[in-house]
Design an enzyme around this catalytic site. Sequence first.
Site, PDB file in Angstrom:
ATOM      1  N   CYS A 102      26.381  59.430   5.020  1.00 35.47           N
ATOM      2  CA  CYS A 102      27.315  60.539   5.230  1.00 35.47           C
ATOM      3  C   CYS A 102      26.711  61.573   6.173  1.00 35.47           C
ATOM      4  O   CYS A 102      27.389  62.081   7.074  1.00 35.47           O
ATOM      5  CB  CYS A 102      27.679  61.179   3.892  1.00 35.47           C
ATOM      6  SG  CYS A 102      28.789  62.591   4.050  1.00 35.47           S
ATOM      7  N   CYS A 199      29.196  61.912  -3.487  1.00 28.48           N
ATOM      8  CA  CYS A 199      30.209  62.881  -3.068  1.00 28.48           C
ATOM      9  C   CYS A 199      31.640  62.436  -3.349  1.00 28.48           C
ATOM     10  O   CYS A 199      32.459  63.235  -3.774  1.00 28.48           O
ATOM     11  CB  CYS A 199      30.033  63.226  -1.597  1.00 28.48           C
ATOM     12  SG  CYS A 199      29.522  61.848  -0.569  1.00 28.48           S
TER      13      CYS A 199
END
Length: 372
Positions: A102, A199
């Site tokens: 990410c 996340c």
Amino acid sequence: MSNKDIRVVVGMSGGVDSSVTAHVLKEQGYDVIGIFMKNWDDTDENGVCTATEDYNDVIEVCNQIGIPYYAVNFEKEYWDKVFTYFLDEYKKGRTPNPDVMCNKEIKFKAFLDHAMNLGADYVATGHYARIHRHEDGHVEMLRGVDNNKDQTYFLNQLSQQQLSKVMFPIGDIEKSEVRRIAEEQGLVTAKKKDSTGICFIGEKNFKTFLSQYLPAQPGDMITLDGKKMGKHSGLMYYTIGQRHGLGIGGDGDPWFVVGKNLKDNVLYVEQGFHHDALYSDYLIASDYSFVNPEDNDLDQGFECTAKFRYRQKDTKVFVKRENDHALRVTFAEPVRAITPGQAVVFYQGDVCLGGATIDDVFKNEGQLNYVV
């Protein structure tokens, strides 16, 4: 050039770290813009979209600080670059680290590119890390001052080009000081709890979440010499060194996952935290990235320290090129539960040199059946 002429776009999550990051930069006189990234459609089981709540906090903080704010949607990029990688790794029996991907592909690529299109000179995030800028223009990444919060492990894939455009304003202070500043300024996020877990999963149950995308295939749980100890609920739910969730009773030491056999859908387990099968001498890693590649002679090899998981103590290692695509990382002493799919991250003192993805694990020149 004064700070007021330098535009810094802050990636804001709705948490206290990015809130204080924006505040600090504003206080230092920069031209600050806040951007909220929506990377995942995260409606929870009650139908509440937590991203909406987070964005509302971003709006309130930006209004308190007095900076403009925008929201940008990177859901497609996130799915293509991070989530598909996450699923593919689990299909291979590995344990991926989506936070590393990410940072590499979303926060410091898609977001960085977007910020540059807004006329940004830099982007800033609330990561606990530091940037050291040399007079000749090149940069180094250092661990955050707060050892408990240092996040360089997750930033190990960032390049010189990316880091030269990055600021980490809270990397020089402790988390407790970040909270204190937020409370002193009356920021709405001052007492907001830190986000935990992956996340895009958030607070959801990991097994339930993963089973929505990958069908579970239960199979046998056996020792390395073939003794059947029970059933596993799907290889993807287990990682090397795992103790909990095995369901093996009886007397003596606890049991741990020591390996996986994808072809036969078998989970290998052994008894004892320090079982010999959990220890290895070296690993092979690919997809390596160094902040300053020219500083590291991979053909001759070099000594440094490494982490094989977040918040682990540093281990002395020797790093050398194995072939055009991979590194060999040899440990000064055997290391427990090295896990394919995770990151190995290299350090010289406080300087984070870079990192790679663990592929294979070896002991006495023989490959271990951690994932076969």
